[in-house]
Structures are given as C-alpha cells and as structure tokens.
Design an enzyme around this catalytic site. Structure first.
Site, PDB file in Angstrom:
ATOM      1  N   GLY A 240       0.763  -1.244   0.000  1.00 46.28           N
ATOM      2  CA  GLY A 240       0.000   0.000   0.000  1.00 46.28           C
ATOM      3  C   GLY A 240       0.791   1.289   0.000  1.00 46.28           C
ATOM      4  N   PRO A 275       4.887  -5.120  -0.460  1.00 43.60           N
ATOM      5  CA  PRO A 275       4.887  -3.941  -1.339  1.00 43.60           C
ATOM      6  C   PRO A 275       4.811  -4.325  -2.811  1.00 43.60           C
ATOM      7  CG  PRO A 275       7.115  -4.380  -0.564  1.00 43.60           C
ATOM      8  CD  PRO A 275       6.206  -5.374   0.117  1.00 43.60           C
ATOM      9  N   ARG A 277       3.425  -1.571  -5.661  1.00 44.84           N
ATOM     10  CA  ARG A 277       3.647  -0.309  -6.379  1.00 44.84           C
ATOM     11  C   ARG A 277       4.984   0.348  -6.012  1.00 44.84           C
ATOM     12  NH1 ARG A 277      -0.735   2.886  -8.025  1.00 44.84           N
ATOM     13  NH2 ARG A 277      -2.008   1.802  -6.480  1.00 44.84           N
ATOM     14  N   ARG A 313      -4.728   2.731 -16.114  1.00 49.03           N
ATOM     15  CA  ARG A 313      -4.886   3.507 -14.874  1.00 49.03           C
ATOM     16  C   ARG A 313      -5.599   4.857 -15.096  1.00 49.03           C
ATOM     17  NH1 ARG A 313      -1.627   5.075 -11.534  1.00 49.03           N
ATOM     18  NH2 ARG A 313      -2.809   4.282  -9.786  1.00 49.03           N
ATOM     19  N   TYR A 317      -9.082   4.820 -13.104  1.00 48.17           N
ATOM     20  CA  TYR A 317      -9.077   5.544 -11.808  1.00 48.17           C
ATOM     21  C   TYR A 317      -8.903   7.047 -11.972  1.00 48.17           C
ATOM     22  CZ  TYR A 317      -7.176   0.862 -10.710  1.00 48.17           C
ATOM     23  OH  TYR A 317      -6.926  -0.469 -10.638  1.00 48.17           O
ATOM     24  N   CYS A 344     -11.394   2.565 -29.430  1.00 49.39           N
ATOM     25  CA  CYS A 344     -12.653   3.240 -29.731  1.00 49.39           C
ATOM     26  C   CYS A 344     -13.513   3.413 -28.485  1.00 49.39           C
ATOM     27  CB  CYS A 344     -13.397   2.455 -30.802  1.00 49.39           C
ATOM     28  SG  CYS A 344     -12.384   2.357 -32.271  1.00 49.39           S
ATOM     29  N   GLU A 345     -13.047   4.229 -27.587  1.00 47.04           N
ATOM     30  CA  GLU A 345     -13.767   4.559 -26.360  1.00 47.04           C
ATOM     31  C   GLU A 345     -13.380   5.997 -26.023  1.00 47.04           C
ATOM     32  OE1 GLU A 345     -15.212   2.358 -23.750  1.00 47.04           O
ATOM     33  OE2 GLU A 345     -14.722   0.410 -24.626  1.00 47.04           O
ATOM     34  N   TYR A 372       1.185  -1.924 -12.201  1.00 45.96           N
ATOM     35  CA  TYR A 372      -0.190  -1.957 -12.683  1.00 45.96           C
ATOM     36  C   TYR A 372      -0.287  -1.363 -14.091  1.00 45.96           C
ATOM     37  CZ  TYR A 372      -0.725  -2.884  -7.736  1.00 45.96           C
ATOM     38  OH  TYR A 372      -0.584  -3.417  -6.494  1.00 45.96           O
TER      39      TYR A 372
END
Ligand code: LLP
Length: 414
Positions: A240, A275, A277, A313, A317, A344-345, A372
């Site tokens: 975290g 750990p 990230r 990401r 998010y 296509c978004e 990630y």
C-alpha cells in the site's frame, strides 16, 4: 535515485540508454524497466528492517513479468500472490514457494490444492467459508495448511475508492471481532496450523496514519489471541505504500518501515510486508509514439499508438500519470493536448490538458508505469500487447516479446 531522467542534451535516459534509441530499436508501445532501481527499492525495504526478522513479499500483481520476479527472488524476496497463475509464475521464475503468502477472496479448491502441494508459507484467509474449504482440501491432500486471517480493520486509507480495501464496506478480510472467533474455530479445524495475522488496507497511501491505526487494532487482537492461547508467529502488514506520480509526498520506504517496527517491536513477531507499487512503479516507463496531432473544437489531441489496453490507470481511476517528451525540442510550439490512444472509447486517454512540444513521429514517455501497467493490460480492440525491456546500465534486453496477430487468437477455434 531516479533512473529515467534527461541528460544534458535534453534526451530522456533509461539508466545509461536513451529512451528514443530503445523506442526505435524495439518499437512502441514499449515498457522499459530499470534493474538498478528495482534493486535499490528492494534494498531500501530490506535494509530498513535491519536485524528485525522479516520477509519482503513482493506483490506479484503489480508487475508479474518473469524477469522482474526472478530478480526479486535473487534478492531474497518472497511473494504475495492472489491466484494459482501468480504462483505458477513465481515457481517458473525460480521463486521459493515457502516464501509465498496467498491472498484473495475467491481461492478455488484446485488453487488451494496447488498451493498446498507447492508448500506455501501462508494462506491469508479472507472468510469463514474459505477457512472451512482450506481445512477440507488440506485433509484430502494430507498436507497441513499454514494460515493467517486477513483482518479488515475498518480504517479509511484515504485513497481512491477502487483501491481502498480496509473498510467494512469492502469485500476483503474479516472484521476484528469475527476474526477472533474465526481463529478460535481454526484452532479446532483439522489440517490447519495458525501461523500469522494479515491485513492490507489499500493502495497508494500517502500518509502513515492509516497504517498505524490499522496496526494498533491488529496488535490488540494479537494480544487477545495470545491470552486465549493462540500464538501468532508473523504479522503481515500488506502493501500500500504510495509513490510520486505528480505532487504526492508519500513517506519514504524507511519511515514506513520505522513506523511499522515501532508498533510491533517487543511482540516477538516476524514481519511480512507486501509492497507492490512502491517496488516497481517508478522503476518503469511506458513509451509511445505520436501518430497524429489533431485540432479539436475545444481541445487539441495528441494521438499516440498506446491505449487504455496498454495502460488502463488513467481510464479506470482517473489516475494522473506524468507524460513527457523523450527529446526536448524548441522548434515546435508548446500546446495543450489531450493525449489519447487508438481504442474506440471516449475513456481511452493517457492524460488530459498536458503541455507538450510535440510533432507526429515523436516519442512520449509516461513515468511511473512500472506498476499496474503491463500487468493490467489486455488485447481489447485486438491490439497485441506491448514489448517489455529491462535496462541495466548501458545493457538492455527484451523480457517480453511484442505480441503478434497469432497471439491474439491463440486457443481459439475456427
Ligand atoms: N497485498 C494485497 C493483498 C493487495 O491486494 C495488494 C494490492 C498489495 C499487497 C500491493 O499493494 P501496493 O503496494 O501495490 O499498493 N491497480 C491499482 C492498484 C490495485 C492494488 C490491489 N492490491 C492501481 O493501478 O492503482
């Protein structure tokens, strides 16, 4: 140290190699990782724990490339896994299963049997039903399962709601009071050996307070359990720890470790941390190529060859990822762009309202992409997944080939 910085000529470097030369050699989209920075990040965690008995279990989900895992294993890391697939990767990379902790709310019977036979260090049990299932599988495999209960301490990690995991509204872990009862039950279950206690409250935390609050609650529970005759050998504090993407000021790895040790010293426990990230995010970049510049009615677009399928990401998010020119240039104007990909978004963007001096054909670098990034990538829009390269000093090598069209339909039948 930072290993993706500009040299005196304004060229972005990956350790001792220019990013543009890597992009021309290997093509784009391209993930590039710095071996030195991975080594340094691991050493910072490890050395901060000093003589205190500890095991750094790298969270495989953050970046599960075999070369990253094998480097971690060679440094003495254990692993936090959340699936049979991740365990298979760890084993394939030469990791030691007896240093593996297994989290995740939906472990299947076959995954449990696989992990038992591999001889993992601990199942981080996420529910009463899972404890019963592990006991049943352990009895039928005739192997004792080493377990910890993942406690949900109900603390607010103060991070994005999708990556908060320690609130009572989240699906993870067991609330403190029920954890106590679950330990009592586990003690009497066949095939089960209680070894630890676990919690993980969320990701990209930029302050120590939520970690400390959670630990206070866990330590109280450990003492209650001891009074009940239930002995806990290790405490797994999860992962975290946040990193710098923009202007965050996360605690250093050392102050994070100091804060944890401060809470658990004197309890005769081994420390495990997970750990992800913090180990890999800033050890990796994602390089894309600008295909077109397009004037919009209200905003200009820098259209690159990298999309949400390569790096989700920002789309998922609204994460802010730093995007920079691989080469500084002063012969094109500084303009504001939305950096968007080919998918296509409308949600397919890497960054919005970014100042860039860019022309078609230029390379752009996304910082902080080592965690990630590739591990969350997909083949959406039938896009082959990117190539991954490891740099060490002036040396570089492919650690995952760019996918081809055949890879796209592997396993399909006509
Ligand atoms: N341990 C457990 C049980 C976890 O669920 C996680 C991450 C970690 C350790 C590692 O956490 P870290 O040190 O990386 O914060 N995809 C999201 C992050 C999801 C994190 C999920 N769990 C993102 O890109 O921000």
């Amino acid at each position: 140290m930072e290993y993706f910085v500009r040299n005196e000529n304004g060229s972005m470097m990956a350790e001792d190699v220019s990013v543009s030369s890597l992009a021309s050699q290997y093509g784009t989209p391209l993930y590039v990782y710095s071996e030195r920075s991975l080594r340094e990040h691991f050493a910072e965690f490890d050395e901060s724990a000093g003589d205190f008995p500890h095991l750094i279990c790298y969270a495989v989900k953050a970046n599960s490339n075999l070369s990253v895992l094998s480097l971690m294993a060679s440094l003495g890391a254990g692993f936090d896994i959340v699936s049979g697939g991740e365990l298979a990767r760890v084993i394939r990379a030469g990791g030691d299963p007896s240093r593996v902790v297994y989290s995740g709310v939906a472990k299947t019977e076959s995954e449990i049997a696989y992990a038992l036979n591999a001889g993992i260090l601990s199942f981080n049990v996420e529910s009463e039903a899972e404890m019963e299932r592990i006991s049943k599988v352990a009895v039928s495999e005739n192997i004792t399962a080493r377990v910890s209960v993942r406690v949900n301490p109900d603390v607010d990690a103060g991070t994005h709601p999708y990556i908060s995991t320690g609130l009572k509204t989240n699906k993870f872990g067991v609330p403190v009071e029920r954890a106590f009862t679950l330990y009592q039950r586990a003690r009497d279950l066949p095939g089960i050996k209680i070894v630890g206690i676990d919690c993980h409250i969320g990701s990209q935390l930029t302050s120590l307070a939520p970690f400390e609050d959670a630990l206070d609650r866990i330590v109280k529970l450990i003492i209650r359990l001891r009074n009940e005759g239930i002995v806990i050998e290790h405490i797994d504090v999860g992962g975290g720890l946040g990193v710098v993407y923009n202007e965050e000021v996360p605690p250093s790895r050392k102050s994070y470790m100091d804060a944890i040790l401060n809470k658990i010293k004197g309890l005769n426990l081994k420390l495990i941390c997970e750990p992800g990230r913090s180990m890999v995010a800033n050890a990796g970049i994602l390089i894309s190529r600008c295909e077109y510049l397009k004037e919009g009615e209200t905003v200009n677009f820098c259209i690159v060859d990298t999309a949400m399928n390569d790096m989700i990401r920002p789309s998922l998010y609204q994460a802010w990822m730093k995007i920079e020119e691989a080469e500084l240039r002063d012969n094109v104007p500084d303009e504001v762009y939305n950096v968007v990909g080919p998918v296509c978004e409308t949600g397919d963007f890497l960054g919005k309202e970014r100042h860039l001096r860019v022309a078609a054909g230029d390379y752009l670098v996304m910082q902080g992409a080592g965690a990630y990034g590739f591990s969350m990538s997909s083949n959406y829009n039938s896009r082959p997944r990117a190539c991954e390269v490891m740099v060490s000093g002036s040396k570089h090598r492919i650690i995952r080939k760019r996918e081809t069209a055949e890879d796209l339909w592997r396993g399909e039948e006509l």
